[in-house]
Design a protein around this motif. Structure first.
Motif, PDB file in Angstrom:
ATOM      1  N   UNK A  81       0.841  -1.198   0.000  1.00  0.00           N
ATOM      2  CA  UNK A  81       0.000   0.000   0.000  1.00  0.00           C
ATOM      3  C   UNK A  81       0.877   1.250   0.000  1.00  0.00           C
ATOM      4  N   UNK A  82       1.930   1.201   0.850  1.00  0.00           N
ATOM      5  CA  UNK A  82       2.807   2.377   0.956  1.00  0.00           C
ATOM      6  C   UNK A  82       4.062   2.228   0.111  1.00  0.00           C
ATOM      7  N   UNK A  83       4.322   0.982  -0.354  1.00  0.00           N
ATOM      8  CA  UNK A  83       5.546   0.618  -1.068  1.00  0.00           C
ATOM      9  C   UNK A  83       6.789   0.881  -0.210  1.00  0.00           C
ATOM     10  N   UNK A  84       6.603   0.716   1.107  1.00  0.00           N
ATOM     11  CA  UNK A  84       7.737   0.880   2.023  1.00  0.00           C
ATOM     12  C   UNK A  84       8.418  -0.471   2.188  1.00  0.00           C
ATOM     13  N   UNK A  85       9.743  -0.463   2.203  1.00  0.00           N
ATOM     14  CA  UNK A  85      10.475  -1.714   2.428  1.00  0.00           C
ATOM     15  C   UNK A  85      11.098  -1.672   3.817  1.00  0.00           C
ATOM     16  N   UNK A  86      10.933  -2.760   4.567  1.00  0.00           N
ATOM     17  CA  UNK A  86      11.473  -2.813   5.929  1.00  0.00           C
ATOM     18  C   UNK A  86      12.319  -4.077   6.056  1.00  0.00           C
ATOM     19  N   UNK A  87      13.531  -3.916   6.539  1.00  0.00           N
ATOM     20  CA  UNK A  87      14.385  -5.088   6.783  1.00  0.00           C
ATOM     21  C   UNK A  87      14.071  -5.628   8.181  1.00  0.00           C
ATOM     22  N   UNK A  88      13.676  -6.926   8.255  1.00  0.00           N
ATOM     23  CA  UNK A  88      13.334  -7.513   9.548  1.00  0.00           C
ATOM     24  C   UNK A  88      14.563  -8.109  10.236  1.00  0.00           C
ATOM     25  N   UNK A  89      15.429  -8.702   9.441  1.00  0.00           N
ATOM     26  CA  UNK A  89      16.683  -9.275   9.963  1.00  0.00           C
ATOM     27  C   UNK A  89      17.772  -8.966   8.955  1.00  0.00           C
ATOM     28  N   UNK A  90      18.996  -8.877   9.427  1.00  0.00           N
ATOM     29  CA  UNK A  90      20.096  -8.730   8.472  1.00  0.00           C
ATOM     30  C   UNK A  90      21.327  -9.447   9.017  1.00  0.00           C
ATOM     31  N   UNK A  91      21.580 -10.638   8.471  1.00  0.00           N
ATOM     32  CA  UNK A  91      22.741 -11.415   8.915  1.00  0.00           C
ATOM     33  C   UNK A  91      23.867 -11.386   7.884  1.00  0.00           C
ATOM     34  N   UNK A  92      23.777 -10.461   6.904  1.00  0.00           N
ATOM     35  CA  UNK A  92      24.857 -10.378   5.919  1.00  0.00           C
ATOM     36  C   UNK A  92      26.064  -9.765   6.612  1.00  0.00           C
TER      37      UNK A  92
END
Ligand code: ADP
Length: 425
Positions: A81-92
């Motif tokens: 709906x908002x085209x917002x991207x949210x990172x939930x985890x980042x193990x890179x």
């Protein structure tokens, strides 16, 4: 008596009724207790089932967490709906990879995708949103710093839909695949190198066998007839032809030896660095070639303001390159001049140049001239190896070779090496 009996009966009845009530009460209590125990058991069973279910969900969360950690993934979701991207985890683990700040829109993400990959990834995500595909698996480059990109691989799919069944949330994973891409590139290069070696081997055999056979036939033929020739002048002519072909043969073997050294990639190990006078070396080199010149229509000269320039480099390699430039100039010049010289470039490198007024080289051949076995005219004598050797040698000296040429006007080839000259005039 009756009264007595009645009284007794009454007492008896009264007593029995009390027992009856007590019995019933006892039974009720027992029923309640049994019911309570059964209920308790049922509740415990339900609770146990629920606990087991919870434990399994928890277990799965831990497993899921472990998998994304082990695979060094980032997980994210996009609210459509908002085209917002949210990172939930980042193990890179790599530094400087894209990890959006809160409130980042997909449009901003697309802006840092490599321009060559941008449209492709946009289309794939659009296909997922519009239901043309169920899963996106894509590899593309993302900006890491201003002029540096890294390779990333994503998997994503629709996680939630609205009441009408339209995608509402996309979930996905990102993985940095820079190492994998690097290995892929190395493998491609290794395969190209193997194919190139194979091609070279075939070209080498067909070129060299021709190039060796021609002078060898001349040597064998003329030495065969030599004993029968009595005229001194004629014998001297034959001897000079044999000598000339001997040197050609030697030169071909020299090219072959050098190219095989380069093939074995040990050209740097065999460097023989020494201090010598570069001016004297060039002078001798040009003089040797000039002595072999049989064309009276060309002047070969070396010009230098300096009489001595002490350099510290591989003398044999420098000599090989200069000599080859002059020999080529002699081969492709029928009239005019061949001039060799030395200069210092604006970037403070030593330039050893050879300029001729020969046939020149057409633009279309310029990029290929330093390739192995490349000859503009296949009928011209030579295996097409000399310039390839010159380039490899130049690189091994921390320098390079290059040229300028105009068809019909002539060419100028040069070697540039680091300038560590000590002058002594
Ligand atoms: P080779 O080892 O047979 O002498 P090179 O690798 O030195 O071959 O040169 C490759 C090709 O480059 C030559 O066959 C020729 O076509 C072109 N070339 C080199 N030097 C010159 C020059 N000075 N003038 C014109 N063509 C040249």
């Amino acid at each position: 008596m009756n009264i007595f009996c009645d009284a007794t009966t009454n007492t008896f009845l009264h007593g029995n009724f009390t027992y009856f009530v007590l019995l019933m009460a006892g039974l009720v209590v027992i029923f309640i207790l049994v019911g309570f125990i059964i209920q308790q058991k049922k509740t415990r069973e339900i609770m146990e089932r629920e606990l087991a279910h919870l434990a399994s969900i928890e277990g799965k969360d831990v497993e899921y967490e472990l998998i994304i950690q082990a695979m060094k993934l980032a997980t994210w979701h996009i609210d459509l709906e908002t085209m917002e991207i949210v990172f939930d985890n980042d193990y890179r683990e790599e530094q400087g990879l894209f990890s959006p700040k809160p409130d980042t829109r997909m449009m901003q993400v697309y802006e840092i995708v490599h321009p060559d990959d941008r449209e492709k990834i946009k289309t794939q995500i659009k296909d997922l949103i519009e239901g043309r595909t169920d899963l996106v698996n894509a590899q593309f480059r993302m900006m890491q710093t201003n002029d540096k990109y890294y390779w990333e691989e994503i998997y994503c799919t629709v996680a939630e839909r609205d009441d009408e069944g339209k995608p509402a949330v996309i979930v996905g994973t990102s993985m940095c695949i820079e190492d994998r891409k690097k290995k892929e590139r190395e493998l491609i290069n290794a395969r190209k190198h193997a194919e190139e070696s194979d091609r070279l081997k075939s070209a080498f055999i067909s070129n060299i066998s021709h190039e060796v056979r021609t002078p060898l036939n001349a040597i064998i033929g003329f030495t065969d007839i030599m004993p029968m020739v009595t005229d001194e002048q004629e014998r001297a002519n034959l001897m000079s032809i044999v000598k000339e072909n001997n040197s050609k043969l030697l030169r071909i073997f020299e090219h072959m030896m050098n190219i095989s050294k380069i093939e074995a990639k040990d050209e740097n190990q065999n460097l023989n660095i020494e201090k010598f006078n570069l001016v004297a070396l060039m002078e001798q080199c040009v003089a040797k070639c000039s002595n072999n010149n049989t064309n009276p229509n060309i002047d070969i000269e070396f010009i230098s303001k300096e009489t001595s320039m002490e350099v510290n480099t591989d003398r044999e390699r420098v000599e090989y390159i200069v000599r080859h430039f002059v020999e080529n100039a002699m081969k492709f010049t029928t009239q005019g001049s061949i001039t060799a010289g030395l200069s210092v470039t604006s970037s403070n490198r030593l330039r050893l140049w050879v300029t001729d007024t020969g046939i020149g080289i057409d633009k279309e051949h310029h990029d290929l001239i330093f390739e192995r076995f490349y000859k503009v005219d296949s009928f011209v004598q030579g295996a097409g190896l000399g310039l390839a050797v010159c380039r490899s040698f130049a690189l091994s000296l921390g320098g390079d070779v290059d040229f300028e040429s105009e068809p019909g006007k002539g060419s100028s080839f040069w070697l540039e090496i680091p300038n560590d000259v000590t002058k002594a005039n």
